[in-house]
Design an enzyme around this catalytic site. Structure first.
Site, mmCIF file in Angstrom:
data_model
loop_
_atom_site.group_PDB
_atom_site.id
_atom_site.type_symbol
_atom_site.label_atom_id
_atom_site.label_comp_id
_atom_site.label_asym_id
_atom_site.label_seq_id
_atom_site.Cartn_x
_atom_site.Cartn_y
_atom_site.Cartn_z
ATOM 1 N N ASN A 112 -6.934 -0.375 5.556
ATOM 2 C CA ASN A 112 -7.094 -0.036 4.127
ATOM 3 C C ASN A 112 -7.450 1.430 3.880
ATOM 4 O O ASN A 112 -7.057 1.999 2.860
ATOM 5 C CB ASN A 112 -8.104 -0.974 3.459
ATOM 6 N N CYS A 160 -13.367 -3.185 1.441
ATOM 7 C CA CYS A 160 -14.300 -4.134 2.050
ATOM 8 C C CYS A 160 -15.495 -4.438 1.161
ATOM 9 O O CYS A 160 -16.003 -5.546 1.144
ATOM 10 C CB CYS A 160 -14.782 -3.579 3.383
ATOM 11 N N GLU A 206 -22.589 3.175 9.362
ATOM 12 C CA GLU A 206 -21.850 4.431 9.431
ATOM 13 C C GLU A 206 -22.460 5.377 8.395
ATOM 14 O O GLU A 206 -22.999 4.935 7.388
ATOM 15 C CB GLU A 206 -20.358 4.193 9.144
HETATM 16 P P1 NAD Z 1 -8.351 -7.028 11.479
HETATM 17 O O1 NAD Z 1 -9.638 -7.601 11.963
HETATM 18 O O2 NAD Z 1 -7.164 -7.907 11.434
HETATM 19 O O3 NAD Z 1 -7.907 -5.783 12.398
HETATM 20 C C1 NAD Z 1 -8.730 -4.648 12.542
HETATM 21 C C2 NAD Z 1 -8.380 -3.923 13.827
HETATM 22 O O4 NAD Z 1 -8.730 -4.726 14.946
HETATM 23 C C3 NAD Z 1 -6.899 -3.595 13.997
HETATM 24 O O5 NAD Z 1 -6.794 -2.297 14.536
HETATM 25 C C4 NAD Z 1 -6.431 -4.637 15.001
HETATM 26 O O6 NAD Z 1 -5.322 -4.248 15.772
HETATM 27 C C5 NAD Z 1 -7.657 -4.785 15.869
HETATM 28 N N1 NAD Z 1 -7.802 -6.062 16.574
HETATM 29 C C6 NAD Z 1 -7.305 -7.268 16.234
HETATM 30 N N2 NAD Z 1 -7.715 -8.200 17.120
HETATM 31 C C7 NAD Z 1 -8.493 -7.553 18.030
HETATM 32 C C8 NAD Z 1 -9.219 -7.979 19.178
HETATM 33 N N3 NAD Z 1 -9.239 -9.252 19.561
HETATM 34 N N4 NAD Z 1 -9.921 -7.056 19.864
HETATM 35 C C9 NAD Z 1 -9.949 -5.759 19.470
HETATM 36 N N5 NAD Z 1 -9.268 -5.305 18.396
HETATM 37 C C10 NAD Z 1 -8.558 -6.203 17.687
HETATM 38 O O7 NAD Z 1 -8.664 -6.387 10.057
HETATM 39 P P2 NAD Z 1 -7.639 -5.714 9.023
HETATM 40 O O8 NAD Z 1 -6.822 -6.811 8.431
HETATM 41 O O9 NAD Z 1 -6.970 -4.566 9.679
HETATM 42 O O10 NAD Z 1 -8.625 -5.103 7.925
HETATM 43 C C11 NAD Z 1 -9.115 -5.814 6.836
HETATM 44 C C12 NAD Z 1 -10.550 -6.238 7.093
HETATM 45 O O11 NAD Z 1 -11.340 -5.096 7.386
HETATM 46 C C13 NAD Z 1 -11.214 -6.882 5.892
HETATM 47 O O12 NAD Z 1 -11.945 -7.998 6.292
HETATM 48 C C14 NAD Z 1 -12.147 -5.795 5.377
HETATM 49 O O13 NAD Z 1 -13.253 -6.267 4.650
HETATM 50 C C15 NAD Z 1 -12.553 -5.127 6.641
HETATM 51 N N6 NAD Z 1 -13.028 -3.763 6.401
HETATM 52 C C16 NAD Z 1 -14.374 -3.507 6.508
HETATM 53 C C17 NAD Z 1 -14.875 -2.228 6.242
HETATM 54 C C18 NAD Z 1 -16.362 -1.935 6.337
HETATM 55 O O14 NAD Z 1 -16.723 -0.760 6.365
HETATM 56 N N7 NAD Z 1 -17.227 -2.942 6.376
HETATM 57 C C19 NAD Z 1 -13.991 -1.205 5.890
HETATM 58 C C20 NAD Z 1 -12.630 -1.488 5.798
HETATM 59 C C21 NAD Z 1 -12.165 -2.778 6.058
#
Ligand code: NAD
Length: 484
Positions: A149, A280, A458
């Site tokens: 995002n 998020c 962060e």
């Molecule tokens: P996601 O968990 O599907 O993927 C995030 C990252 O993790 C990607 O780079 C993916 O390739 C990697 N990944 C997937 N499986 C993995 C594994 N088993 N081991 C290591 N890496 C792995 O999330 P998304 O769909 O990319 O992002 C959306 C989510 O992110 C939402 O839930 C959102 O709330 C959250 N988010 C949180 C913040 C925050 O600061 N709290 C900020 C932005 C997004």
């Protein structure tokens, strides 16, 4: 267009022979074919980061800060070029990317470049002949894993404190948005950062797993879904790595009867429709006091209908496309579930379909009223432009309902009563809180979640320390008193 990895200060072609497509969410067209890193490539990136760490950690904090500040200047200079790339890769509107994504990333690098020379150890006299001192040393090779995002902002935020403290980083962006982080890597090199200090590997969860399980990685900073965060923590535990987890949310926004109603509506719209609702911290459970409930809904509906949705590259567009057809389907399923739950649809509720948007993944800004706390669309993180409005009558009731969630990322209150604002915030279980505002995230302010929304923070001063480890040194000036 072909996109590769970035290792040891240069573009690096993967040995895997495998690649994946990245798609423009606004029209479904392929923008680039990107190398998927192999295990061999990951090992190369870690080895390079180990070399980079040796050079970088032996530089003074002022020298590192100087290089980071050069990178900040280059990021700002290339803002428009990087913003345009971010828009075609992520679907977010150019008017947001131009003014927020790169600037807010650069702000955090600038903040830590200035802060790190002030990082000190301690010294304490214990008696006239002994004292101890503590030094703050970097951890070593760290890993950053990003969500889709805010791709470049996440890469900037994760690398800023990590690199300022003297560590090196191997970063894996989301496979949905792999492009802009390469620009950051090039900028770091151009600014004078030694090779290997910031490497980029590309790919899906397999690459993420190789990184989180790697025995020579000291820390993983992860942003993504809570369910993925749990897997990352499990994998990292195999070698007892430190983890920072920035995860999902379903944040409550509470609007009391004495709130400035127009400001409260502004807050609620920002908390649900900014970046198509793919934020998020979104305040997707909007609790409105029964006395102003109808007035709030009327005003929110009028303003939502005016939101300009369309080609994100058009600077007048206010809402762009969701990241993928998969995400579009997910959001539409939740909209159907909301309808089935008996919630009242006030605005939107459909896929947006015009000549301009027919091949992209656009959903109209959507508001449901009369929602119930136990409906799926109120409980789960949707990550799309869907606002759930719920009515409440008193303070204790709304605090209890707001806290009744596994998440704890953000929360907000709109009221003119400052005593009530603080009283309520003090009882809300969330790491990031706003009073009469929503979404502000300056570099100085730590951000992160309570409960299943994450671990660690962060930004802010504490995060710099979290990229260091304390070495305590005991010093004796007289003879040791030994029985042997
Ligand atoms: P996601 O968990 O599907 O993927 C995030 C990252 O993790 C990607 O780079 C993916 O390739 C990697 N990944 C997937 N499986 C993995 C594994 N088993 N081991 C290591 N890496 C792995 O999330 P998304 O769909 O990319 O992002 C959306 C989510 O992110 C939402 O839930 C959102 O709330 C959250 N988010 C949180 C913040 C925050 O600061 N709290 C900020 C932005 C997004």
């Amino acid at each position: 267009m072909k996109e590769h990895l970035y290792i040891h200060g240069a573009c690096y072609e993967s040995s895997s022979g495998e690649s994946f497509e990245t798609i423009n969410p606004a029209n479904g067209k392929v923008i680039a074919h990107v190398d998927q890193a192999s295990e061999h490539d990951v090992e190369k990136a870690i080895q390079s980061a180990e070399k980079g760490f040796k050079v970088w950690s032996s530089m003074t904090a002022v020298e590192r800060g100087r290089i980071l500040l050069k990178a900040v200047a280059l990021l700002r200079e290339r803002n428009n070029e990087i913003a345009a790339l971010e828009v075609i890769d992520s679907g977010k509107p150019l008017q947001e990317a131009n003014s927020v994504d790169i600037h807010s990333g650069a702000d955090v690098i600038e903040y830590y470049a200035g802060l790190v020379p002030a990082l000190q150890g301690t010294q304490q006299d214990l008696d006239s002949n002994t004292f101890y001192m503590s030094k703050r040393e970097p951890l070593g090779v760290c890993v950053g894993i990003g969500a889709w995002n805010y791709p470049i902002q996440i890469a900037c935020w994760k690398s800023a404190a990590c690199l300022a403290a003297g560590n090196s980083m191997v970063f894996k962006p989301s496979e949905e948005t792999p492009l802009s982080v390469i620009k950051l890597a090039e900028i770091y090199t151009e600014a004078g950062m030694p090779p290997g200090v910031f490497n980029v590997v590309q790919g899906d969860f397999r690459v993420g797993q190789l990184l989180t399980r790697h025995p020579r990685v000291a820390k993983v900073s992860f942003t993504g879904e809570s369910s993925t965060g749990k897997k990352v923590m499990t994998d990292a535990s195999g070698t007892l790595k430190e983890v920072t987890l920035e995860l999902g949310g379903k944040s409550p926004l509470i609007i009391f009867e004495d709130a400035d109603i127009d400001n409260a509506v502004s807050g609620a719209l920002l908390a649900n429709f900014y970046t198509q609702g793919e934020v998020c911290t979104n305040g997707t459970r909007v609790y409105v006091h029964s006395k102003i409930y109808d007035q709030f809904l009327k005003k929110a509906a009028i303003r939502s209908k005016k939101i300009k949705l369309g080609d994100p590259m058009n600077i007048d567009t206010q809402m762009g496309a969701l990241i993928s057809s998969k995400q579009l389907d997910k959001v539409m399923i939740y909209i159907d579930k909301a309808r089935e739950s008996g919630a009242r649809l006030i605005v939107g509720g459909s896929r947006h379909n015009s000549k301009e948007t027919e091949n992209g993944f656009f959903v109209e800004p959507t508001i449901f009223a009369d929602c119930k706390d136990d409906s799926e669309h109120v409980i789960d993180e949707i990550f799309g432009p869907v606002m759930s409005v719920l009515s409440f009558d008193n303070e204790d009731e709304v605090i209890r309902r707001a806290n009744n969630t596994k998440f704890g990322l953000a929360a907000g209150v709109f009221t003119k009563n400052i005593n009530r604002a603080h009283r309520v915030i003090n009882q809300l279980e969330a790491g990031i809180c706003w009073i009469n505002s929503w979404g502000d995230s300056p570099a100085e302010m730590p951000v992160g979640g309570y409960k299943e929304s994450g671990i660690g923070r962060e930004n802010g001063p504490e995060t710099l320390k979290s990229y260091t480890q304390i070495k305590s040194v005991f010093v004796r000036l007289d003879n040791i008193d030994s029985p042997y």
